[in-house]
Write a protein that holds these residues in place. Structure first.
Motif, short mmCIF file in Angstrom:
data_model
loop_
_atom_site.label_atom_id
_atom_site.label_comp_id
_atom_site.label_asym_id
_atom_site.label_seq_id
_atom_site.Cartn_x
_atom_site.Cartn_y
_atom_site.Cartn_z
N ASP A 276 -0.82 -3.67 12.07
CA ASP A 276 -0.24 -5.00 11.93
C ASP A 276 0.06 -5.27 10.45
O ASP A 276 -0.86 -5.32 9.63
N PRO A 277 1.34 -5.44 10.10
CA PRO A 277 1.66 -5.61 8.67
C PRO A 277 1.02 -6.85 8.06
O PRO A 277 0.76 -6.89 6.85
N ASP A 278 0.70 -7.86 8.90
CA ASP A 278 0.09 -9.08 8.36
C ASP A 278 -1.40 -8.94 8.12
O ASP A 278 -2.02 -9.81 7.52
N ALA A 279 -2.00 -7.88 8.65
CA ALA A 279 -3.45 -7.73 8.47
C ALA A 279 -3.76 -6.38 7.84
O ALA A 279 -4.85 -5.83 8.03
N THR A 280 -2.79 -5.82 7.10
CA THR A 280 -3.03 -4.52 6.46
C THR A 280 -2.66 -4.60 4.98
O THR A 280 -1.57 -5.03 4.64
N GLU A 281 -3.62 -4.19 4.16
CA GLU A 281 -3.37 -4.16 2.73
C GLU A 281 -3.36 -2.69 2.31
O GLU A 281 -4.27 -1.95 2.68
N PHE A 282 -2.32 -2.28 1.61
CA PHE A 282 -2.27 -0.90 1.12
C PHE A 282 -2.64 -0.92 -0.35
O PHE A 282 -2.07 -1.69 -1.12
N VAL A 283 -3.61 -0.12 -0.71
CA VAL A 283 -4.09 -0.12 -2.09
C VAL A 283 -4.00 1.30 -2.64
O VAL A 283 -4.46 2.25 -2.00
N TYR A 284 -3.40 1.45 -3.81
CA TYR A 284 -3.42 2.75 -4.48
C TYR A 284 -4.75 2.91 -5.19
O TYR A 284 -5.21 1.99 -5.88
N GLY A 285 -5.35 4.08 -5.06
CA GLY A 285 -6.59 4.35 -5.78
C GLY A 285 -6.42 4.09 -7.27
O GLY A 285 -7.28 3.47 -7.92
N SER A 286 -5.29 4.52 -7.81
CA SER A 286 -5.08 4.40 -9.26
C SER A 286 -5.01 2.96 -9.72
O SER A 286 -5.11 2.70 -10.93
#
Ligand code: IYR
Length: 338
Positions: free
Chosen positions: A100-110
């Motif tokens: 679900d795009p509204d409940a997903t956060e994409f985080v880069y490790g860097s």
């Protein structure tokens, strides 16, 4: 299905049940993560953990997907620029798969792993963890003359990610269990000076699929046959057709005494049934007509009794996998056309 059942269905291991039961009492807004080394194309192993994330979103969790670019770099997967580019593509494929795009956060490790505080905490873990312990924590253990320093820093950073991302639950394939145990044992009690409390978090481990062609050992994206977002419908048909599928949940060991699993049944259980309320196996009238299943157990029972022929089960599996993969395949085609 109650929240605890939904959260833990198909999980191979829950650490600890008591802690996860406490989360299940009020899952709304709780944060869960899975981290992936960006590899460009999602394969069935990524999809299996993503299916679990979809269960967790249904239960009310917020999902954090860590695109572990620094980890991929430590694991010698390419230049940093190359890794960043493949990470972008992963994000779009996860959304196409049904997160679900509204409940997903994409985080880069860097985005946080290069901060001073994180680096100092990594060094603190380096001081408190033995080389032997860190080596054993890797999914693919590297030892002897060829082991790189990066391979022991890697699990320490992964253990730290869980506190830095402010999570309530960590999810991973069973191959991540040793890193998660390292997190649970080494991270509490660290005297990091950040705002985070360095408390151990519960972990949930998903199964690893068996090798598609033989049922012996684990399916791997680097050797043997795997299913990926790049596969056409025909590729999927061919691969599933060639899969090992005796009419039983518990195949006999092979001639060398190696344990075997039934990968076709595993994919029905872990990838298909969680996403479809009913599964229809199409059959011509002369062979008894269509079969309809509301749950995995009844399909597996029919395979064992001979009511469902392995060839028909494979045909249905290929169709359902294709349905799950088609949106991601389109996303990849669009990205390649750019
Ligand atoms: N070790 C994982 C990648 C990874 C997972 C998490 I969770 C992290 O915090 C960092 C890296 C893999 O094998 O893909």
């Amino acid at each position: 299905m109650d929240a605890y059942e939904l959260i833990t269905r198909n999980a191979t291991e829950v650490v600890t049940e008591e802690e996860v039961r406490a989360l299940a009492e009020d899952p709304e807004g709780k944060r869960v993560y899975v981290g992936y080394e960006p590899s460009g194309v999602l394969h069935i192993g990524h999809m299996l953990t993503a299916t679990k994330l979809i269960d967790l979103q249904e239960a009310g969790f917020e999902v954090v997907v860590l695109l572990a670019d620094v980890h991929a770099y430590l694991n010698d997967k390419g230049t940093f620029a190359e890794i960043r580019e493949t990470a972008e593509r992963m994000r779009d494929q996860f959304l196409a798969y049904g997160l679900d795009p509204d409940a997903t956060e994409f985080v880069y490790g860097s985005s946080f792993q290069l901060d001073e505080e994180y680096v100092l905490d990594t060094h603190e873990l380096e001081v408190s963890t033995t080389l032997n312990r860190a080596q054993r924590a890797m999914a693919e253990i590297q030892g002897g003359e060829t082991a790189k320093v990066s391979h022991v820093v890697y699990p320490l950073m992964q253990a730290l990610d869980i506190v830095y991302l402010d999570l309530d639950l960590a999810v991973g394939g069973l191959d991540q269990r040793k890193v998660h145990m390292l997190h649970r044992e080494q991270v509490p009690g660290m005297d990091g000076e950040s705002d985070h409390d360095y408390e151990a978090r519960p972990c949930l481990h998903t199964p690893i699929l068996a090798d598609l062609d033989t049922g012996v050992g684990k399916m791997s994206s680097s050797s043997g046959t795997t299913i990926s977002m790049e596969d056409s419908a025909d590729d999927i048909d061919d691969k599933i057709n060639g899969a090992f599928c005796p009419p039983t949940r518990d195949p006999e060991p092979d001639d060398d005494g190696n344990e075997r699993e039934n990968p076709v049944l595993e994919m029905f259980e872990y990838s298909v049934f969680p996403r479809f309320d009913t599964v229809v196996v199409e059959r011509p009238e002369q062979y008894g007509g269509d079969l309809t299943y509301d749950d995995y157990a009844s399909l597996a029972d029919d395979l064992e009794s001979g009511e469902l022929h392995p060839a028909d089960a494979k045909g249905a599996l290929a169709d359902y996998l294709n349905e799950l993969i088609a949106p991601g395949r389109e996303v990849l085609a669009e990205l390649d056309a750019e």
